[in-house]
Scaffold this motif. Structure first.
Motif, short mmCIF file in Angstrom:
data_model
loop_
_atom_site.label_atom_id
_atom_site.label_comp_id
_atom_site.label_asym_id
_atom_site.label_seq_id
_atom_site.Cartn_x
_atom_site.Cartn_y
_atom_site.Cartn_z
N LEU A 1 0.86 5.70 0.22
CA LEU A 1 0.17 6.96 0.49
C LEU A 1 0.76 8.01 -0.43
N GLU B 1 0.84 -1.18 0.00
CA GLU B 1 0.00 0.00 0.00
C GLU B 1 0.88 1.24 0.00
N ASP C 1 -8.65 1.91 -5.17
CA ASP C 1 -7.94 3.01 -4.53
C ASP C 1 -8.94 4.00 -3.95
N HIS D 1 -4.81 6.92 -1.50
CA HIS D 1 -4.46 5.68 -0.84
C HIS D 1 -4.44 4.58 -1.90
N LYS E 1 -12.50 9.23 8.11
CA LYS E 1 -11.75 9.68 6.94
C LYS E 1 -12.72 10.08 5.83
N GLU F 1 -5.05 13.36 -1.57
CA GLU F 1 -4.31 12.28 -0.91
C GLU F 1 -4.85 10.97 -1.45
N GLN G 1 -3.74 1.04 -3.52
CA GLN G 1 -3.68 -0.36 -3.13
C GLN G 1 -2.65 -1.11 -3.97
N ILE H 1 -1.28 1.47 5.81
CA ILE H 1 -2.25 2.53 6.05
C ILE H 1 -3.31 2.09 7.04
N TRP I 1 5.16 10.36 -2.64
CA TRP I 1 4.52 9.15 -2.13
C TRP I 1 5.46 8.41 -1.19
N ILE J 1 -6.67 3.48 8.27
CA ILE J 1 -7.65 4.49 7.86
C ILE J 1 -8.53 4.88 9.06
#
Length: 425
Positions: free
Chosen positions: A155, A153, A191, A181, A378, A179, A183, A372, A367, A374
């Motif tokens: 960010l 993962e 994502d 996230h 969020k 932002e 996968q 992550i 990145w 979450i």
């Protein structure tokens, strides 16, 4: 395969034509104000050394970091770095050109111009690309996804821009720092995107009472990542619906690339065609440029148009996509996505039609790999979201703070200046 393609087009790139625009806006979280800015900004232009033409989509990367940006259609770029980063090495790369590496001091001068030399492909290298089966090469590219692409993962910080033109006039401008996230590439999870900061302005008077609402926002450029979402273009088990042939090879820096042309075999519906740029050693997809043939207007219109007023006909006329990947520590990741969609709108009682162009692009600017966690609260946006109107943002030159963004094209910049003038008046 047809069902998969319809799912993507209906889900991500639908255009709603409404006599009144009423949407639930994306709410952007404000970033901390930076009175004592710890960042330094650098600007420049990337050009062809022989012709002096600007080079679009050149990647500007700080070596040893994940900080990067990309040049616009005028070859211009801006780069923000921490002030304590004094001896950075900047790498500039573009398809078909030799990579350049320059010390940060080079960017501290006025009118920075980076002239790129075109790559030359030797004859013995060309022979490598004409052997074997192009379909087999693409199949190998798909099977190597797990080995070649980021398996953790991540960010990511990304800059997103969306513009709508009526004819040659900009009528809507949207920008956001997001932002992302991301996968792993073999994960079945989609994502997620959250908005950190955003601004938008739309001149609805130029829409002739018809508002175009592009559903998806940043998802428009994200779903072009064909290695994460292969089902939307060609899945490894359904490559037989395409024809693949070799084209002339090229390079990015010293890296040799296969160039493979592809076309869908079935032409009774809108069909894809384009080019794949595949690394000759690792069989990684480095870049893809592809289009959708929309000669079958009746079917294409149903694919793209979700809702429209009575007495209006709308059809897509020119649909083009681009996705770029970059490499770090032996693993590749989504770096840049772009979608250009052109629509023709015909009113029943009007002699002339209206032509709208929708451009969206997203560039990863930083990145990190991350396990992550979450937060429950969020704020992720949905693919059906629309960017919020925020005209004030365009008047603030310090709006983005420390975020790396893509420099606006000259035509977009002119539109922004007009918006600023209206505010001042």
């Amino acid at each position: 395969m047809k069902a998969k393609i319809n799912t993507l087009l209906g889900f991500c790139f639908s255009v709603w034509l409404l006599t009144f625009l009423m949407v639930s806006p994306v709410m952007a979280k404000s970033l901390p104000s930076e009175n004592n800015d710890p960042y330094q900004s650098f600007k420049g232009q990337v050009i062809n050394a022989a012709t002096e033409d600007p080079i679009q989509s050149a990647h500007i990367n700080v070596k040893g970091t994940t900080i990067s940006t990309i040049s616009n259609s005028d070859g211009e770029f801006s780069l923000k770095l921490p002030k304590d980063m004094t001896d950075a090495l900047i790498s500039i790369s573009a398809l078909g050109y030799q990579t350049k590496e320059l010390q940060l001091d080079y960017f501290k001068r006025a009118d920075v111009i980076i002239a790129m030399q075109e790559s030359v492909q030797e004859l013995d290298e060309v022979s490598v690309y004409t052997k074997g089966d192009a379909t087999g090469l693409v199949r190998k590219m798909m099977y190597n996804r797990d080995a070649n692409y980021v398996s953790d993962e991540a960010l990511m910080t990304a800059f997103y821009r969306e513009t709508i033109k009526k004819g040659n006039r900009n009528i809507s401008l949207s920008e956001a720092v997001t932002e992302l996230h991301k996968q792993p590439y073999l994960s079945s999870k989609d994502d997620d995107i959250s908005i950190l900061k955003a601004r938008k302005s739309t001149d609805y008077k130029r829409l002739d009472t018809v508002a175009l609402k592009l559903r998806g926002g940043p998802f428009n450029a994200l779903y072009i990542d064909v290695m994460k979402y292969p089902q939307f273009l060609f899945d490894v088990d359904k490559l037989e619906v395409y024809s693949f042939t070799y084209n002339k090879p090229t390079k990015i820096g010293a890296r040799s690339l296969h160039v493979v042309d592809f076309k869908q075999n079935e032409r009774d519906r809108p069909w894809y065609f384009g080019k794949l740029f595949i690394d000759s050693e690792s069989f990684t997809l480095v870049k893809a440029v592809y289009s959708l043939n929309t000669d079958n207007r009746r079917v294409a219109s149903r694919m793209f148009t979700s809702k429209k007023p009575n007495g209006v006909k709308v059809h897509p006329d020119n649909i083009q996509y681009q996705v770029d990947y970059r490499e770090k520590d032996g693993k590749w990741f989504y770096s840049y996505g772009k979608a250009d969609l052109e629509f023709v709108v015909n009113w029943k009682h009007k002699i002339f039609n209206s032509r709208y162009k929708v451009h969206s692009e997203m560039a990863i600017t930083e990145w990190e790999k991350s396990n992550i966690i979450i937060a429950e609260n969020k704020d992720f946006i949905k693919p059906a979201i629309v960017m919020v109107d925020d005209i004030d943002g365009f008047a603030d030159v310090n709006f983005w703070g420390s975020s790396n963004i893509i420099e606006p094209d000259k035509s977009i910049q002119n539109a922004i200046e007009k918006i600023q003038k209206k505010i001042m008046d």
